[in-house]
Every structure is written in structure tokens, then in C-alpha cells.
Scaffold this motif. Sequence first.
Motif, short mmCIF file in Angstrom:
data_model
loop_
_atom_site.label_atom_id
_atom_site.label_comp_id
_atom_site.label_asym_id
_atom_site.label_seq_id
_atom_site.Cartn_x
_atom_site.Cartn_y
_atom_site.Cartn_z
N ALA A 104 0.82 -1.21 0.00
CA ALA A 104 0.00 0.00 0.00
C ALA A 104 0.86 1.26 0.00
CB ALA A 104 -0.92 0.00 1.22
N ALA A 105 2.01 1.22 0.68
CA ALA A 105 2.89 2.39 0.69
C ALA A 105 3.46 2.68 -0.69
CB ALA A 105 4.01 2.18 1.71
N VAL A 106 3.85 1.61 -1.40
CA VAL A 106 4.40 1.81 -2.76
C VAL A 106 3.34 2.38 -3.69
CG1 VAL A 106 5.35 0.62 -4.75
CG2 VAL A 106 6.15 0.04 -2.46
N VAL A 107 2.16 1.74 -3.70
CA VAL A 107 1.09 2.22 -4.58
C VAL A 107 0.63 3.61 -4.18
CG1 VAL A 107 -1.25 1.74 -5.38
CG2 VAL A 107 0.37 -0.14 -5.07
N GLY A 108 0.51 3.85 -2.88
CA GLY A 108 0.07 5.17 -2.43
C GLY A 108 1.07 6.27 -2.76
N THR A 109 2.35 5.98 -2.59
CA THR A 109 3.37 6.98 -2.93
C THR A 109 3.34 7.32 -4.41
OG1 THR A 109 4.78 6.15 -1.15
CG2 THR A 109 5.83 7.51 -2.84
N LEU A 110 3.24 6.28 -5.25
CA LEU A 110 3.16 6.52 -6.68
C LEU A 110 1.91 7.32 -7.04
CD1 LEU A 110 4.24 6.03 -9.55
CD2 LEU A 110 2.98 3.86 -9.56
N ALA A 111 0.79 6.98 -6.41
CA ALA A 111 -0.45 7.71 -6.69
C ALA A 111 -0.34 9.18 -6.26
CB ALA A 111 -1.62 7.04 -5.99
N ILE A 112 0.29 9.41 -5.11
CA ILE A 112 0.44 10.80 -4.64
C ILE A 112 1.31 11.60 -5.59
CG2 ILE A 112 1.44 12.21 -2.80
CD1 ILE A 112 0.53 10.08 -0.82
N VAL A 113 2.41 11.00 -6.06
CA VAL A 113 3.30 11.71 -6.99
C VAL A 113 2.58 12.04 -8.29
CG1 VAL A 113 5.40 11.48 -8.36
CG2 VAL A 113 5.40 10.75 -5.98
N VAL A 114 1.86 11.06 -8.82
CA VAL A 114 1.18 11.28 -10.10
C VAL A 114 0.08 12.32 -9.95
CG1 VAL A 114 -0.26 10.19 -11.85
CG2 VAL A 114 1.74 8.99 -10.97
N VAL A 115 -0.73 12.19 -8.91
CA VAL A 115 -1.84 13.14 -8.71
C VAL A 115 -1.32 14.54 -8.45
CG1 VAL A 115 -3.77 13.72 -7.19
CG2 VAL A 115 -3.45 11.36 -7.95
N PHE A 116 -0.29 14.66 -7.62
CA PHE A 116 0.26 15.99 -7.33
C PHE A 116 0.85 16.64 -8.58
CE2 PHE A 116 3.90 18.64 -6.11
CZ PHE A 116 3.27 19.57 -5.30
N THR A 117 1.56 15.85 -9.38
CA THR A 117 2.17 16.40 -10.59
C THR A 117 1.11 16.87 -11.58
OG1 THR A 117 4.05 14.91 -10.29
CG2 THR A 117 3.79 15.93 -12.46
N PHE A 118 0.09 16.05 -11.81
CA PHE A 118 -0.96 16.44 -12.75
C PHE A 118 -1.79 17.60 -12.20
CE2 PHE A 118 0.02 12.50 -14.83
CZ PHE A 118 -0.34 12.71 -16.15
N ALA A 119 -1.97 17.65 -10.88
CA ALA A 119 -2.76 18.75 -10.30
C ALA A 119 -2.03 20.08 -10.44
CB ALA A 119 -3.05 18.44 -8.83
N ARG A 120 -0.72 20.09 -10.21
CA ARG A 120 0.02 21.34 -10.34
C ARG A 120 0.18 21.79 -11.79
NH1 ARG A 120 3.27 23.15 -6.23
NH2 ARG A 120 3.56 24.89 -7.69
N GLN B 10 -2.10 21.07 -14.34
CA GLN B 10 -3.33 20.97 -15.12
C GLN B 10 -3.66 22.25 -15.88
OE1 GLN B 10 -6.71 20.36 -12.59
NE2 GLN B 10 -6.20 22.06 -11.22
N GLU B 11 -3.24 23.41 -15.38
CA GLU B 11 -3.53 24.66 -16.08
C GLU B 11 -2.82 24.71 -17.43
OE1 GLU B 11 -2.53 27.88 -13.58
OE2 GLU B 11 -3.99 27.39 -12.01
N ALA B 12 -1.59 24.21 -17.49
CA ALA B 12 -0.87 24.22 -18.75
C ALA B 12 -1.28 23.06 -19.65
CB ALA B 12 0.64 24.17 -18.50
N LEU B 13 -1.69 21.95 -19.06
CA LEU B 13 -2.07 20.79 -19.86
C LEU B 13 -3.36 21.01 -20.64
CD1 LEU B 13 -1.28 17.89 -17.34
CD2 LEU B 13 -0.02 18.45 -19.43
N THR B 14 -4.17 21.94 -20.23
CA THR B 14 -5.44 22.20 -20.92
C THR B 14 -5.27 23.03 -22.18
OG1 THR B 14 -5.79 24.11 -19.46
CG2 THR B 14 -6.78 22.00 -18.80
N HIS B 15 -4.07 23.54 -22.45
CA HIS B 15 -3.82 24.34 -23.65
C HIS B 15 -3.17 23.45 -24.72
CE1 HIS B 15 -4.25 27.40 -20.52
NE2 HIS B 15 -4.56 28.26 -21.49
N LEU B 16 -3.74 23.48 -25.92
CA LEU B 16 -3.22 22.65 -27.01
C LEU B 16 -1.84 23.09 -27.45
CD1 LEU B 16 -3.75 20.36 -28.99
CD2 LEU B 16 -4.82 22.03 -30.52
N ASN B 17 -1.56 24.38 -27.36
CA ASN B 17 -0.25 24.87 -27.80
C ASN B 17 0.88 24.32 -26.95
OD1 ASN B 17 -1.64 27.04 -25.94
ND2 ASN B 17 0.57 27.28 -25.61
N ALA C 289 4.47 15.88 -15.89
CA ALA C 289 3.31 15.00 -16.09
C ALA C 289 3.33 14.38 -17.48
CB ALA C 289 2.02 15.78 -15.86
N PHE C 290 3.69 15.17 -18.48
CA PHE C 290 3.77 14.63 -19.84
C PHE C 290 4.89 13.61 -19.96
CE2 PHE C 290 4.88 15.04 -24.41
CZ PHE C 290 3.68 14.58 -24.92
#
Length: 438
Positions: free
Chosen positions: A116-132, A134-141, A355-356
Amino acid sequence: MSIVDKISVRSGAGDSQAEPRTFLPLLDREGPSTEPDRVRLGAARDRVFAVIGAAIGALAMGVLLTVGSGLIPPGWMLAVSFFWFVLLYAALLALREPFPAVWDGFASVLMWAAGAAVVGTLAIVVVFTFARGQEALTHLNFFTRDMTGAGPLSGLDEGGILHALVGTLQQITIALVITIPLGLTTAVFLNEVGGRFARIVRTVVEAMTALPSVVAGLFVYAAIVLAVTRQTNGFAASLAITVLMLPIMIRSADVVLRLVPGNLREAGLALGAGQWSVVLYVVLPTVRSGLATGVILATAHGIGETAPVLLTAGFTGVMNVNPFYGPQTPLPLAALDLVRSPVPEMVARGFATAAFLLFVVLVLFIVARLIGGQEAGKTTDAQLRRMAHQSRRDLPRIQENYARLSAERDRLHAAPDGDSDSVIDPRSATSVPFQEKP
């Protein structure tokens, strides 16, 4: 009572019409009156209640010691709660079960917690990276343009990371082109050839596994950038990544090649194949999925390296499709440079770049897994359909050759004795003169 008496009794001693039969004790005995107890898999009810109670108590203790009393910083709440959970769970088991059962439950909790620690750590890293990001990821340019004309104060609707994506793909492709053949041949040498020199090579490979990435970058910078190219470029970065990927590829391939049963090699040699034919057509196809896993591990290690490419690739915000001339920025270096900026828009671009990069790694993993295929000895439905189609396509040719061979055999059997010194050539289905060896 003897067996004969039992036969006469069961066959009907007073009935002259009854036919005698053999008495079988195991078959004639009456079955059990009740159905035997079935084995039920899963956790016991007492242990489920113990887990729930220990979790509630541990969470309460974690909140009390961190948020409530302030004795421990709030950031340590999960660690404190887990510590109390282990203690409370072991105590609850000790109240009703013996020590071996308590130790078994304690070990099970630690195993589940580690996963659970391994999966949770990976999930936290992925979610935090995409959350920070997300403003730039929504632009196609962001995916279709480079940073040409975009300054530090430009909005997110300007600029992009296309140049970093091209740099990463080119550099990792060059590194894989060098790493896969060299690492695979080295692993085959260590397993199939061996010898005194193989021990030296194995020791060097194990030492290279612990090589710091900065040292690899400095080596390529001194040997390639300063001595040959006189400038940073993508090819030098690829060589630095190769130095880090190569030992992982060799060790992974070495491990899976050791798993090939020796009887497969012996069967190939017994059928007349040479050593390298056995390696090429028997050993390597058997461990294809394991080799694909080794490629995945090496790619994951090399594609995220920042220190060696920082010294060898250089930094630029414009597109450069020539890895042999001029700076070529990969995704990790672009993310590092953007995140260090004090401007919020640039920080958002940096997290979006990271994230990309995660998405690109995932795509590369899927491609490598598709190329590697399934485990040895297993056939997918698509492979079965292709094999059936190939068999149906080859059937007319096989039937035609069989008919020609049968006709030729009948003709030879019907020929005079003087014409019997000929044999059938299966490749052409024609008779060729028989030549005796001197």
C-alpha cells in the motif's frame, strides 16, 4: 464370516434365482451421513474486526498526538497512525490467538502495508504532478509549439514543450539502439560462452550499476563534448544515458537467460543445430518477455535522468531536430529549468512537462510490452488465428507435394529392376540418380 459366505449372503442364500456377485467392501459400505466441512478461504471474521478496530484506534491516536496535542508535527500523522495500528493489531490478536498466529498476522500487516505504501506513494506523486500542471495541460499549444517567442511573463496560451519531446524521443532512441544490441550480446556472452574473461566482465557490469549519474555525465562531457564535438548536443546526452542504461540491461538479460532450462539447449544441439543457432532460435525466443522487461527497466532509468543531460545536452527553448549539432533539451531538463522559475506560469509549465514525461514513459512501456509479447509457452488468440491461417494456406501445397511423391513412389515400384537405382528427392518430388560414396 469369510468372503465366500458374504457372497452367498448378499446373493440371496434362500433365493435360487439370485445371481452371485463379488462383495467389494469399499463400494458396498454406506456413505457418510453428513457432508464434510468445506474449507473456506479468506480472512477470519475475528481478524477483520481486529483490523477495523486497530485502524480506528490508530487514527485516533495519530490525530491526538499530532493535531490535538501538538507533540508531533502534523506531517507525521500517517507514520504515527501506522505505528499505533501495528501495535494495536498485534495486541488484539494476542488476546485470543497463540503466538504463531500473532506473528503471522503481524507479518501479513507489514506486507500489505509495504504494498500500500508503494502504490500510495506513486499515486500521490502522479496526482500531485498532474494537479500542479493541469492549467498548462489544458492548452493545445503546450504540445504543439516550442518556447520560441514565449518569455517568462507570457501566458500559458503561448509556448510549449514540443522541442523537449522531440529531444527526449531522439536521445532515448539513440540510447536504445546502442544499449539493446550491446547489452543483449554481453548477456549472451556471459551465459553461453563464459570463461575467465566472463567473470571480469560480470564484475565490471556490477560496478557500473552503482555508477553515479553525474560521473557518467562528466565522463561523456570530457571525452565527447570537450574533445570531439566542442559543443553540447543530443548525441552526447544519448551516450551519457547509454552508460547508465547498459548495466541495467545486461543484468536484466543475464537473469532471464539463466532461467532457460538446459534441456532446451540440449534438444537443439541434439537435432543438429549449432550453438549460435540454438541461442538465436531457441534461447532468445523463450525469454522474449523477460528481455522486454529488461528494456523497460533500462528505459525507465535512462529517460528520467537529469544530471548527465544537464552537462551534455545543453539548454534551448527552440526546436532542434539534429541531435549531432547544437543544444537539444530533453523533457527532464526542461521540467527542471521551468520549475526553478519564480513565475507561477513557468512553474505550471514545469509540472505539466513532468506529467507529460510520465505519460511518455507509460506509452514506451506499453510499446515494449507489446513487442515483448506474452510469457514463453503461452499463445494468444490472435497468434492461434494466424497459425491456423498459415496452416490453411500451406495445406494445398503440402497435399500437392504429397500427391507428387506418392505418384513418383508408385512409378518407381512399378519400374523394372534396372531402373531401381534412383531415389526420390523430397524437395522437387523427382527421381535423381543414386550415387554411392567412394
